[in-house]
Design an enzyme around this catalytic site. Structure first.
Site, mmCIF file in Angstrom:
data_model
loop_
_atom_site.group_PDB
_atom_site.id
_atom_site.type_symbol
_atom_site.label_atom_id
_atom_site.label_comp_id
_atom_site.label_asym_id
_atom_site.label_seq_id
_atom_site.Cartn_x
_atom_site.Cartn_y
_atom_site.Cartn_z
ATOM 1 C CG HIS A 192 -33.714 12.512 -33.944
ATOM 2 N ND1 HIS A 192 -34.078 12.394 -35.086
ATOM 3 C CD2 HIS A 192 -33.380 11.128 -33.449
ATOM 4 C CE1 HIS A 192 -34.168 11.098 -35.709
ATOM 5 N NE2 HIS A 192 -33.687 10.372 -34.947
ATOM 6 N NE ARG A 217 -36.536 11.809 -43.984
ATOM 7 C CZ ARG A 217 -37.064 11.905 -45.327
ATOM 8 N NH1 ARG A 217 -38.025 11.410 -45.518
ATOM 9 N NH2 ARG A 217 -36.488 12.530 -46.310
ATOM 10 C CD GLU A 242 -12.842 10.940 -62.370
ATOM 11 O OE1 GLU A 242 -12.671 12.219 -62.813
ATOM 12 O OE2 GLU A 242 -11.719 10.493 -62.060
ATOM 13 N NE ARG A 275 -13.057 12.234 -57.339
ATOM 14 C CZ ARG A 275 -12.266 11.861 -58.388
ATOM 15 N NH1 ARG A 275 -12.120 10.438 -58.353
ATOM 16 N NH2 ARG A 275 -11.798 12.619 -59.360
#
Length: 663
Positions: free
Chosen positions: A106, A116, A437, A621
């Site tokens: 990088h 970027r 969800e 989640r």
């Protein structure tokens, strides 16, 4: 035996990486690159041509993460996978093909300047140092453990091109030192310090617009960051475009307003602080490269001229934003945020107005009380009138999914589909609230908008009707997008904060989890933990979430067009039990604590007895927020304990107001 490598490479740095691998004795089994974009100036070396000279198989797939390519790469049995300025993220299945590791080079000193165009961004920001980093690849871009770094100094005269040359040399030196050690297994990685991390998105030609109100040094940095071979910094002279290729910053602006010509030879322009001397530039995209003095003559600039385009002389029209469900949790917070600057007119509809009373006196806020299933003519007219549409109306509480599944479908899908079709009809941009969800029972460690599977349970588990209603609308909107609809889908992950909902909603079971927990504390009833409260969620402060949503609405340079963006805080993961325990801790320490009954303890309950037979839960989640970081430069920053404190305080004060009303 030589270590075997599969390489993903592009640009000069890609060529440097390949040459370094060959020099270190690596066997290169295959190279993956990009076909050159005819719209992009290719001032850099060709990886494909280098591979052809060395007889190395080279490919340019549209999607290197496709299972067919992953299977082919796995059969090559590489020891290492390397990425040198390759422009696509490599997924976990592909990275897993490397037996000894997958590494990326990088162009910055990580953890700073992830993302970027780091070489351009460090110049824009006036940095004096950058470098190159070899790091292990993980699913999250530029976030893996650091293997090696090399520093590069930035001079005050460096441009993007000269800095790129320095980075190219630094990359060659770094790789020549590290690749032999890597082959011997003598290098390991050091985790990045996330507290020092910064992330920047892609730059577009429009980012080169010169704002004369900024300091001259800041404009000088912009110009050298995007000068040739990049598109250049530019401004308007009347209705014409002036591209600035070379400039210098000077002290003083003679007291002139920003954008005023101080002299024409040299061509010197007043800035917010100091002045900018334009040494070279061109007129329009196809003009000649000219000196500043000749540019002044070509444009007819004299002392006192103003570099302002005709559009700037006209008062800008505010962006008209239509928010359906404006009184809801997201709607009222979003309206407040957008009204903080003068760029937006807000038009809103909802069946109530208690949460937006504080906004109704604002001159740019226009509200009507109404129902989206009834007031369709008003909605169609305002979709036609407005620029951006946010249909936020939805039933979004789990108990309603099992208690009223048809009502959920009728409102969340059918009524919102009408709104989407109006947006198609009038060619309006829609920003649609998808939901976390939709990921359902996805087993990924973190949920990625572009790669994670959307998995739900059997038909008899009505709990999933909300998820599939939202998912189907996502797919419909995506399909309309292929026909020209401007859209962005955003997926909130457990946003919390003041005005989340009402204690009265919790009393009938129709509220979010934290409101239910607070109600138990307020009323002195046991906190009920469904299935023990082991389910984990990532909780997001509404202020963080709304800031991301505001950036999506702004849509700088169209960066959010056709995108799906998770908005959540992966660092604020906690189980429902942990949420309850932290709430209890803050409740006991709150100044209003003495007004409420003693804590009645925790009580574990079975999910079907709480939600009904149609319920099914998920264990975790967690969002991937790479899209949010890269597209809108957003990272959440508010810790869970602070969010819990603000939410608790709001509801305790609501409870005190209820008590006062009952007296």
């Amino acid at each position: 035996m030589s270590p075997k490598a599969v390489v993903f490479a592009y640009h000069d740095i890609g060529c440097v990486g390949l040459q370094a691998l060959l020099g270190a004795g690596y066997e290169i089994a295959a190279v993956f690159t990009h076909a050159d974009d005819p719209k992009e100036k290719t001032f850099f070396g060709s990886v494909a041509q280098l591979c052809a000279r060395h007889g190395i198989p080279v490919h340019a797939p549209e999607d290197p993460n496709h299972p067919l390519w992953v299977e082919r790469i796995d059969k090559l049995a590489p020891d290492f996978i390397f990425s040198f300025y390759y422009r696509q993220l490599l997924g976990d299945p592909l990275l897993a093909c490397a037996k000894k590791g997958a590494l990326n080079l990088h162009g910055s000193l990580l953890p700073r300047y992830r993302g970027r165009a780091p070489a351009n961004w460090v110049l824009v920001n006036g940095e004096s140092e950058t470098g190159v980093t070899l790091h292990q690849m993980v699913k999250r871009a530029d976030a893996g453990p650091i293997v090696a770094q090399q520093r590069v100094s930035i001079s005050s005269t460096d441009t993007a091109l000269t800095l790129h040359g320095k980075l190219r040399e630094a990359a060659a030196d770094l790789l020549s030192e590290t690749l032999p050690l890597l082959a011997l297994g003598q290098l390991s990685g050091t985790p990045q310090d996330e507290t020092r991390a910064s992330c920047f998105g892609r730059r577009t030609p429009a980012d080169g617009l010169i704002d004369w109100s900024l300091p001259a040094t800041q404009l000088y940095n912009l110009i050298r960051a995007v000068t040739q071979p990049y598109p250049g910094a530019f401004c308007a002279v009347g209705e014409n475009k002036l591209i600035v290729w070379a400039a210098s910053a000077e002290a003083g602006n003679n007291g002139e307003a920003p954008g005023t010509v101080i002299s024409h030879d040299p061509l010197r322009i007043a800035c917010g602080e100091g002045s900018l001397v334009i040494n070279a530039g061109q007129r329009g995209d196809n003009g000649l490269y000219l000196s500043g003095a000749q540019l002044a003559r070509e444009f007819g600039l004299v002392e006192g001229s103003q570099l302002l385009d005709t559009e700037k002389r006209r008062p800008a029209r505010r962006t008209r934003v239509l928010i359906l469900g404006v009184n809801g949790f997201i709607g009222n917070h979003l309206s407040e945020r957008l009204l903080q600057d003068d760029r937006y007119d807000i038009y809103g509809m909802d069946i109530g107005s208690d949460a937006i009373e504080r906004l109704r006196t604002k001159p740019n806020f226009h509200f009507i009380e109404g129902d989206i299933s009834i007031h369709t003519e008003w909605i169609e007219y305002h979709i036609k009138k407005c620029d951006v549409v946010l249909p936020l109306v939805a039933i979004a509480t789990p108990i309603e999914y099992t208690r009223n599944p048809l009502r959920v479908f009728e409102l969340d899908f059918e009524e919102n589909l009408k709104i989407v079709r109006y947006c198609v009809k009038y060619n309006k941009r829609v920003i649609f609230p998808s939901t976390s969800e939709v990921y359902g029972m996805c087993q990924d460690a973190s949920f990625n908008e572009d790669t994670s599977n959307l998995i739900v349970g059997p038909i008899n588990k009505q709990r999933w009707i909300y998820s599939v209603s939202k998912q189907l609308l996502d797919r419909v909107i995506w399909a309309y997008g292929q026909k020209g609809l401007q859209f962005t889908l955003f997926r909130p992950f457990n946003w919390m904060g003041p005005r989340l909902d009402r204690l009265d909603s919790a009393r009938i079971g129709s509220s979010r989890a934290i409101t239910q927990l607070i109600l138990h504390l307020v009323e002195g009833t046991p906190i009920r933990l469904v299935d023990g409260g082991a389910q984990k969620r990532c909780f997001t402060d509404v202020a963080d979430g709304i800031e991301a949503l505001a950036r999506i609405i702004e849509n700088r340079d169209g960066c959010c067009n056709g995108q799906i963006i998770n908005i959540g805080n992966p660092d604020n993961e906690a189980s429902i039990r942990q949420l309850g325990e932290e709430l209890l801790r803050q409740f006991e320490a709150h100044p209003l604590r003495g007004n409420f009954p003693p804590f009645a303890g925790f009580r574990e309950v079975e999910s079907q007895s709480f939600y009904g037979k149609g319920y099914q839960d998920v264990s975790h989640r967690k969002p991937s927020i790479d899209n949010a970081r890269q597209l809108i430069g957003w990272t959440p920053g508010i810790e869970l304990s602070e969010t819990i404190g603000k939410t608790l305080d709001f509801f305790l004060r609501e409870a005190m107001a209820e008590k006062a009303d009952m007296r």
